[in-house]
Write a protein that holds these residues in place. Structure first.
Motif, short mmCIF file in Angstrom:
data_model
loop_
_atom_site.label_atom_id
_atom_site.label_comp_id
_atom_site.label_asym_id
_atom_site.label_seq_id
_atom_site.Cartn_x
_atom_site.Cartn_y
_atom_site.Cartn_z
N LYS A 140 -63.67 58.56 -24.83
CA LYS A 140 -63.74 57.28 -25.61
C LYS A 140 -62.95 56.30 -25.58
O LYS A 140 -61.64 56.53 -25.22
CB LYS A 140 -64.00 57.69 -26.95
N LEU A 141 -63.01 54.82 -25.53
CA LEU A 141 -62.16 53.83 -25.56
C LEU A 141 -61.25 54.09 -26.83
O LEU A 141 -61.72 54.29 -27.89
CB LEU A 141 -62.89 52.56 -25.70
N ARG A 142 -59.93 54.06 -26.49
CA ARG A 142 -58.79 54.05 -27.67
C ARG A 142 -58.70 52.94 -28.07
O ARG A 142 -58.53 51.90 -27.58
CB ARG A 142 -57.42 54.60 -27.09
N ILE A 143 -58.88 52.67 -29.53
CA ILE A 143 -58.72 51.53 -30.36
C ILE A 143 -57.75 51.28 -31.30
O ILE A 143 -57.42 52.36 -32.23
CB ILE A 143 -60.10 51.21 -30.91
N PHE A 144 -56.87 50.37 -31.41
CA PHE A 144 -55.94 50.23 -32.43
C PHE A 144 -55.92 48.63 -32.94
O PHE A 144 -55.73 47.69 -32.06
CB PHE A 144 -54.55 50.22 -31.88
N ILE A 145 -56.46 48.49 -34.23
CA ILE A 145 -56.84 47.15 -34.74
C ILE A 145 -55.84 46.74 -35.50
O ILE A 145 -55.00 47.25 -36.23
CB ILE A 145 -57.91 47.63 -35.76
N LEU A 146 -55.63 45.23 -35.13
CA LEU A 146 -54.65 44.45 -35.95
C LEU A 146 -55.41 43.36 -36.74
O LEU A 146 -56.18 42.80 -36.13
CB LEU A 146 -53.35 43.53 -35.19
N SER A 147 -55.30 43.54 -38.33
CA SER A 147 -56.24 42.52 -38.76
C SER A 147 -55.24 41.65 -40.20
O SER A 147 -54.51 42.55 -40.87
CB SER A 147 -57.20 43.50 -39.51
N ASP A 148 -55.50 40.39 -40.12
CA ASP A 148 -55.18 39.88 -41.22
C ASP A 148 -56.06 39.63 -42.34
O ASP A 148 -56.34 38.91 -42.94
CB ASP A 148 -54.74 38.37 -40.86
N ILE A 149 -56.57 40.90 -42.73
CA ILE A 149 -57.33 41.10 -43.93
C ILE A 149 -56.99 40.48 -45.03
O ILE A 149 -55.94 40.63 -45.40
CB ILE A 149 -57.87 42.60 -44.05
N LEU A 150 -58.14 39.81 -45.89
CA LEU A 150 -58.22 39.16 -47.03
C LEU A 150 -57.62 37.81 -46.92
O LEU A 150 -57.70 36.89 -47.86
CB LEU A 150 -57.28 39.87 -48.14
N ASN A 151 -57.43 37.43 -45.73
CA ASN A 151 -57.18 36.07 -45.22
C ASN A 151 -58.40 35.31 -45.48
O ASN A 151 -58.56 34.17 -46.10
CB ASN A 151 -56.92 35.61 -44.02
N GLU A 152 -59.69 35.81 -45.09
CA GLU A 152 -60.89 35.58 -45.63
C GLU A 152 -61.92 36.48 -45.46
O GLU A 152 -61.33 37.67 -44.80
CB GLU A 152 -61.49 34.30 -44.72
N PRO A 153 -63.15 36.52 -45.81
CA PRO A 153 -63.95 37.45 -45.71
C PRO A 153 -64.13 38.35 -44.14
O PRO A 153 -64.81 39.51 -44.21
CB PRO A 153 -65.27 37.12 -46.34
N ASP A 154 -64.04 37.78 -43.19
CA ASP A 154 -64.46 37.75 -41.98
C ASP A 154 -63.90 39.22 -41.49
O ASP A 154 -64.62 40.12 -40.97
CB ASP A 154 -64.22 36.99 -40.86
N ASP A 155 -62.61 39.83 -41.76
CA ASP A 155 -62.07 41.00 -41.08
C ASP A 155 -62.73 42.14 -42.02
O ASP A 155 -62.79 43.00 -41.43
CB ASP A 155 -60.49 41.07 -41.27
N SER A 156 -62.71 42.03 -43.22
CA SER A 156 -63.32 42.98 -44.13
C SER A 156 -64.89 43.23 -43.57
O SER A 156 -65.00 44.42 -43.62
CB SER A 156 -63.70 42.36 -45.66
N GLN A 157 -65.35 42.40 -43.18
CA GLN A 157 -66.67 42.66 -42.94
C GLN A 157 -66.81 43.11 -41.50
O GLN A 157 -67.80 44.12 -41.14
CB GLN A 157 -67.64 41.08 -42.94
N SER A 158 -65.84 42.80 -40.48
CA SER A 158 -65.70 43.31 -39.18
C SER A 158 -65.34 44.76 -39.28
O SER A 158 -65.96 45.51 -38.75
CB SER A 158 -64.85 42.34 -38.41
N LEU A 159 -64.59 44.98 -40.58
CA LEU A 159 -64.11 46.43 -40.67
C LEU A 159 -65.13 47.37 -40.98
O LEU A 159 -65.41 48.61 -40.26
CB LEU A 159 -63.05 46.51 -41.31
N VAL A 160 -66.15 46.93 -41.85
CA VAL A 160 -67.16 47.72 -42.26
C VAL A 160 -68.24 47.73 -41.11
O VAL A 160 -68.57 48.86 -40.73
CB VAL A 160 -68.07 46.81 -43.20
N ARG A 161 -68.43 46.91 -40.27
CA ARG A 161 -69.24 47.08 -39.18
C ARG A 161 -68.59 47.86 -37.93
O ARG A 161 -69.21 48.90 -37.56
CB ARG A 161 -69.74 45.63 -38.43
N TYR A 162 -67.42 47.78 -37.92
CA TYR A 162 -66.49 48.86 -36.87
C TYR A 162 -66.90 50.15 -37.55
O TYR A 162 -67.11 51.15 -36.60
CB TYR A 162 -65.30 48.20 -36.83
N LEU A 163 -66.65 50.67 -38.42
CA LEU A 163 -66.87 51.94 -38.89
C LEU A 163 -68.09 52.37 -38.84
O LEU A 163 -68.24 53.46 -38.56
CB LEU A 163 -66.53 51.96 -40.49
N LEU A 164 -69.01 51.50 -38.75
CA LEU A 164 -70.49 52.05 -38.70
C LEU A 164 -70.49 52.53 -37.10
O LEU A 164 -71.44 53.46 -37.06
CB LEU A 164 -71.48 50.95 -38.88
#
Length: 225
Positions: free
Chosen positions: A27-51
């Motif tokens: 599997k591809l190894r993933i390490f995410i860097l996120s400025d979450i709560l700057n706007e909704p986009d990263d929160s939404q992306s994290l939800v999609r990623y977890l799925l």
């Protein structure tokens, strides 16, 4: 600018991955860097990623600053989403389809067993038009890989000529990644972009400007088809 700290968050494998195995080689190894709560986009992306997180080896998720969030980080937002995922992951796993057929303890389905027999019954080409999902094909090829030598399995796969109408379950991409030697044509399209698919033919004028449904009427079909 105020100093900030990168806040690592370890995602425990028991939480982040569904219980079934995708059986991929690596599997591809993933390490995410996120400025979450700057706007909704990263929160939404994290939800999609977890799925889709069962497809990856998640090494960490870090809350960072950014141009739009220069003086603070919000690791608590990441924790909140992960906790929510943990509360629903068992229910989500009940509705996973396609690659469920690839679980180690899965019984070979009658359809997959029949496909294996067809492949082994002749050394001639076997054409496989796929009008739905490909999980039966995936299970058959996985079974062959487990029960035959790599040379024998490759020989059996070489007899296949596969054509699918889009990817109608999650085993299509798995098949192409796991068995890159497959002769595999996927007539894919984006959602609501059916005009990009080859299978629309001549009858779907609302979706394809090249189609002509003036011929494909009941009277014409009754007389000629």
């Amino acid at each position: 600018m105020l100093p900030f700290t990168l806040f690592p968050i370890l995602l425990f494998l028991s939480v982040i991955r569904p219980t079934f195995s995708t059986n991929t080689t690596e599997k591809l190894r993933i390490f995410i860097l996120s400025d979450i709560l700057n706007e909704p986009d990263d929160s939404q992306s994290l939800v999609r990623y977890l799925l889709y997180s069962n497809e990856f080896q998640t090494e960490g998720i870090v809350a960072t600053t950014s141009t739009w969030l220069p003086n603070e980080t919000h690791p608590e937002a990441i924790h909140e989403i992960i906790r929510a995922y943990g509360s629903v992951v068992d229910n989500l796993n009940q509705h996973v389809y396609g690659k469920q057929a690839l679980q180690r303890n899965s019984t070979l389905s009658p359809g997959a067993s029949h496909l294996v027999k067809a492949l082994k019954s002749s050394n001639t080409t076997l054409h496989l038009p796929v009008w739905g999902g490909t999980n039966t094909l995936a299970q058959a090829l996985q079974h062959i890989s487990r029960t035959h030598s790599s040379t024998e399995a490759k020989t059996l796969r070489s007899r296949l000529r596969i054509y699918t109408i889009s990817d109608q379950d999650d085993t299509g991409p798995w098949l192409r990644a796991t068995y890159p030697d497959l002769f595999y044509i996927a007539s894919r399209h984006a959602w609501k972009a059916y005009s990009l698919a080859a299978w629309t033919g001549m009858s779907m004028t609302a979706l394809s400007p090249a189609a002509n449904d003036s011929i494909v009427q009941n009277a014409w079909l009754g007389r000629y088809i």
